[in-house]
Motif scaffolding. Sequence first.
Motif, PDB file in Angstrom:
ATOM      1  N   GLU A  43     -34.651 -83.680-159.717  1.00 48.31           N
ATOM      2  CA  GLU A  43     -34.942 -84.579-161.040  1.00 48.31           C
ATOM      3  C   GLU A  43     -34.597 -83.987-162.119  1.00 48.31           C
ATOM      4  O   GLU A  43     -35.685 -82.704-161.893  1.00 48.31           O
ATOM      5  CB  GLU A  43     -35.218 -85.597-160.368  1.00 48.31           C
ATOM      6  CG  GLU A  43     -36.240 -86.662-159.211  1.00 48.31           C
ATOM      7  CD  GLU A  43     -35.088 -86.694-158.620  1.00 48.31           C
ATOM      8  OE1 GLU A  43     -33.500 -87.548-159.491  1.00 48.31           O
ATOM      9  OE2 GLU A  43     -34.600 -87.237-157.394  1.00 48.31           O
ATOM     10  N   THR A  44     -34.441 -84.105-163.338  1.00 52.96           N
ATOM     11  CA  THR A  44     -34.347 -84.019-164.298  1.00 52.96           C
ATOM     12  C   THR A  44     -34.270 -84.442-165.269  1.00 52.96           C
ATOM     13  O   THR A  44     -34.112 -85.694-165.421  1.00 52.96           O
ATOM     14  CB  THR A  44     -32.699 -83.089-164.621  1.00 52.96           C
ATOM     15  OG1 THR A  44     -31.955 -84.479-164.579  1.00 52.96           O
ATOM     16  CG2 THR A  44     -32.765 -82.457-163.403  1.00 52.96           C
ATOM     17  N   LEU A  45     -34.144 -84.293-166.227  1.00 56.09           N
ATOM     18  CA  LEU A  45     -34.308 -85.075-167.648  1.00 56.09           C
ATOM     19  C   LEU A  45     -33.106 -84.472-168.524  1.00 56.09           C
ATOM     20  O   LEU A  45     -33.178 -84.936-169.934  1.00 56.09           O
ATOM     21  CB  LEU A  45     -35.854 -84.714-168.860  1.00 56.09           C
ATOM     22  CG  LEU A  45     -37.680 -84.881-167.562  1.00 56.09           C
ATOM     23  CD1 LEU A  45     -38.487 -84.432-168.644  1.00 56.09           C
ATOM     24  CD2 LEU A  45     -37.108 -86.137-167.342  1.00 56.09           C
ATOM     25  N   SER A  46     -32.493 -84.055-167.547  1.00 54.41           N
ATOM     26  CA  SER A  46     -30.643 -84.477-168.668  1.00 54.41           C
ATOM     27  C   SER A  46     -29.845 -83.987-167.777  1.00 54.41           C
ATOM     28  O   SER A  46     -29.775 -83.830-166.231  1.00 54.41           O
ATOM     29  CB  SER A  46     -30.914 -83.008-170.034  1.00 54.41           C
ATOM     30  OG  SER A  46     -29.836 -82.506-170.403  1.00 54.41           O
ATOM     31  N   THR A  47     -28.652 -84.498-168.260  1.00 50.38           N
ATOM     32  CA  THR A  47     -27.179 -84.502-167.310  1.00 50.38           C
ATOM     33  C   THR A  47     -26.683 -82.761-167.895  1.00 50.38           C
ATOM     34  O   THR A  47     -25.592 -82.559-167.492  1.00 50.38           O
ATOM     35  CB  THR A  47     -26.356 -85.847-167.715  1.00 50.38           C
ATOM     36  OG1 THR A  47     -26.357 -85.222-168.807  1.00 50.38           O
ATOM     37  CG2 THR A  47     -26.995 -87.020-166.873  1.00 50.38           C
ATOM     38  N   SER A  97     -26.353 -77.183-166.592  1.00 51.24           N
ATOM     39  CA  SER A  97     -26.906 -75.529-166.968  1.00 51.24           C
ATOM     40  C   SER A  97     -28.378 -75.384-167.375  1.00 51.24           C
ATOM     41  O   SER A  97     -29.370 -74.581-166.916  1.00 51.24           O
ATOM     42  CB  SER A  97     -26.309 -74.551-167.297  1.00 51.24           C
ATOM     43  OG  SER A  97     -25.848 -74.796-168.611  1.00 51.24           O
ATOM     44  N   LEU A  98     -28.100 -76.963-168.406  1.00 56.21           N
ATOM     45  CA  LEU A  98     -30.107 -76.456-169.481  1.00 56.21           C
ATOM     46  C   LEU A  98     -30.697 -76.997-169.085  1.00 56.21           C
ATOM     47  O   LEU A  98     -31.688 -77.962-169.740  1.00 56.21           O
ATOM     48  CB  LEU A  98     -29.721 -75.697-170.569  1.00 56.21           C
ATOM     49  CG  LEU A  98     -28.867 -74.157-170.718  1.00 56.21           C
ATOM     50  CD1 LEU A  98     -28.794 -74.668-172.174  1.00 56.21           C
ATOM     51  CD2 LEU A  98     -29.674 -73.201-170.842  1.00 56.21           C
ATOM     52  N   ALA A  99     -31.003 -78.487-167.920  1.00 59.98           N
ATOM     53  CA  ALA A  99     -31.379 -78.994-168.093  1.00 59.98           C
ATOM     54  C   ALA A  99     -32.630 -79.120-167.539  1.00 59.98           C
ATOM     55  O   ALA A  99     -32.846 -78.259-166.537  1.00 59.98           O
ATOM     56  CB  ALA A  99     -31.239 -80.479-166.661  1.00 59.98           C
ATOM     57  N   VAL A 100     -33.732 -79.470-168.006  1.00 61.01           N
ATOM     58  CA  VAL A 100     -34.752 -79.231-167.895  1.00 61.01           C
ATOM     59  C   VAL A 100     -35.507 -80.028-166.408  1.00 61.01           C
ATOM     60  O   VAL A 100     -34.791 -81.660-166.279  1.00 61.01           O
ATOM     61  CB  VAL A 100     -36.340 -80.250-168.744  1.00 61.01           C
ATOM     62  CG1 VAL A 100     -37.571 -80.471-168.459  1.00 61.01           C
ATOM     63  CG2 VAL A 100     -36.247 -79.498-170.306  1.00 61.01           C
ATOM     64  N   ILE A 101     -35.640 -79.770-165.520  1.00 55.38           N
ATOM     65  CA  ILE A 101     -36.196 -80.115-163.946  1.00 55.38           C
ATOM     66  C   ILE A 101     -37.592 -80.238-164.024  1.00 55.38           C
ATOM     67  O   ILE A 101     -38.594 -79.175-164.394  1.00 55.38           O
ATOM     68  CB  ILE A 101     -35.685 -79.315-163.203  1.00 55.38           C
ATOM     69  CG1 ILE A 101     -34.120 -78.542-163.462  1.00 55.38           C
ATOM     70  CG2 ILE A 101     -35.830 -79.507-161.390  1.00 55.38           C
ATOM     71  CD1 ILE A 101     -34.059 -77.133-162.492  1.00 55.38           C
ATOM     72  N   THR A 102     -37.994 -81.242-163.648  1.00 53.10           N
ATOM     73  CA  THR A 102     -39.157 -81.766-163.024  1.00 53.10           C
ATOM     74  C   THR A 102     -39.569 -81.502-161.801  1.00 53.10           C
ATOM     75  O   THR A 102     -40.746 -81.689-161.572  1.00 53.10           O
ATOM     76  CB  THR A 102     -39.128 -83.411-163.907  1.00 53.10           C
ATOM     77  OG1 THR A 102     -37.896 -84.383-162.783  1.00 53.10           O
ATOM     78  CG2 THR A 102     -38.846 -83.657-165.581  1.00 53.10           C
ATOM     79  N   GLN A 103     -38.517 -81.745-160.947  1.00 49.10           N
ATOM     80  CA  GLN A 103     -39.255 -82.024-159.467  1.00 49.10           C
ATOM     81  C   GLN A 103     -37.754 -81.156-158.423  1.00 49.10           C
ATOM     82  O   GLN A 103     -37.238 -81.179-159.314  1.00 49.10           O
ATOM     83  CB  GLN A 103     -38.865 -82.884-158.515  1.00 49.10           C
ATOM     84  CG  GLN A 103     -40.026 -84.736-159.466  1.00 49.10           C
ATOM     85  CD  GLN A 103     -39.708 -85.719-158.660  1.00 49.10           C
ATOM     86  OE1 GLN A 103     -39.585 -85.404-157.621  1.00 49.10           O
ATOM     87  NE2 GLN A 103     -39.906 -86.793-159.344  1.00 49.10           N
ATOM     88  N   ALA A 156     -39.767 -74.639-173.894  1.00 50.36           N
ATOM     89  CA  ALA A 156     -39.840 -73.243-174.332  1.00 50.36           C
ATOM     90  C   ALA A 156     -38.408 -72.986-174.618  1.00 50.36           C
ATOM     91  O   ALA A 156     -38.216 -71.348-175.085  1.00 50.36           O
ATOM     92  CB  ALA A 156     -41.245 -72.394-174.079  1.00 50.36           C
ATOM     93  N   TRP A 157     -38.412 -72.037-173.311  1.00 56.51           N
ATOM     94  CA  TRP A 157     -37.762 -71.313-173.181  1.00 56.51           C
ATOM     95  C   TRP A 157     -35.700 -71.410-173.523  1.00 56.51           C
ATOM     96  O   TRP A 157     -35.023 -71.620-173.262  1.00 56.51           O
ATOM     97  CB  TRP A 157     -37.416 -71.298-171.216  1.00 56.51           C
ATOM     98  CG  TRP A 157     -38.113 -70.744-170.671  1.00 56.51           C
ATOM     99  CD1 TRP A 157     -39.619 -70.001-171.446  1.00 56.51           C
ATOM    100  CD2 TRP A 157     -38.441 -70.051-169.142  1.00 56.51           C
ATOM    101  NE1 TRP A 157     -40.298 -69.599-170.460  1.00 56.51           N
ATOM    102  CE2 TRP A 157     -39.648 -69.759-169.286  1.00 56.51           C
ATOM    103  CE3 TRP A 157     -37.828 -70.966-168.382  1.00 56.51           C
ATOM    104  CZ2 TRP A 157     -39.938 -69.699-168.204  1.00 56.51           C
ATOM    105  CZ3 TRP A 157     -38.367 -69.831-167.227  1.00 56.51           C
ATOM    106  CH2 TRP A 157     -39.631 -69.374-166.665  1.00 56.51           C
ATOM    107  N   GLY A 158     -35.748 -72.787-174.261  1.00 53.74           N
ATOM    108  CA  GLY A 158     -34.189 -74.116-174.699  1.00 53.74           C
ATOM    109  C   GLY A 158     -33.929 -74.871-173.739  1.00 53.74           C
ATOM    110  O   GLY A 158     -32.592 -75.205-173.874  1.00 53.74           O
ATOM    111  N   ARG A 159     -34.168 -75.164-172.514  1.00 54.72           N
ATOM    112  CA  ARG A 159     -34.097 -76.347-171.661  1.00 54.72           C
ATOM    113  C   ARG A 159     -33.315 -77.370-172.277  1.00 54.72           C
ATOM    114  O   ARG A 159     -34.605 -77.271-173.372  1.00 54.72           O
ATOM    115  CB  ARG A 159     -34.563 -76.065-170.038  1.00 54.72           C
ATOM    116  CG  ARG A 159     -34.515 -74.595-169.154  1.00 54.72           C
ATOM    117  CD  ARG A 159     -34.855 -74.729-168.214  1.00 54.72           C
ATOM    118  NE  ARG A 159     -33.605 -75.515-167.630  1.00 54.72           N
ATOM    119  CZ  ARG A 159     -33.092 -74.747-166.653  1.00 54.72           C
ATOM    120  NH1 ARG A 159     -32.669 -74.047-166.928  1.00 54.72           N
ATOM    121  NH2 ARG A 159     -32.340 -75.655-165.576  1.00 54.72           N
TER     122      ARG A 159
END
Length: 174
Positions: A9-13, A16-22, A49-52
Amino acid sequence: MKHIMLDIETLSTNTSLAVITQIGAVKFNAAGIDRKQFHLGLDVDQQLAWGRVIDADTLAWWDTQDGSPYLRNYFTVPRVLTALNRYIGSATRIWANGTVFDIGNLNSLYNMAGMSIPWPYNSATDMRTLRRYLGLNKESVQMPNHVAVDDAYHQAAWVIEVAGDKLDGMCTSD
């Protein structure tokens, strides 16, 4: 069991760089799904902080859902990925509902964490392609409420239902 179904599960579509929450995962084979499942939440701030990235449209979509993308407990990225490595163990076939998004985001997260990707490059297997090959529509896969481990479980159950005993022959390298 040699098959792993992954779901995120993510906070972006972003592919390759979406923040992954789960991250959710289940082990399976033609006989069924292992009872031991994997489900952990990840530190969002560390990923930012890593640029996601986070997309406003994805956050708005989450507002329309019954569930939340966040888990009550979350851990640092290296801790979650190390736990995922242990869970995957010697599995030889990694599945996702589309390999570009889930696998792509996980691959880049491993790279950002300075960790080796635990699956061979040729082990990613796409249940979406299998569904299309069999001429089945999207609705043939019943998906629950966007909880990564629940989605992984239902996706694995669907693969078992449609592929059956052919799964055992899919564990060899390409």
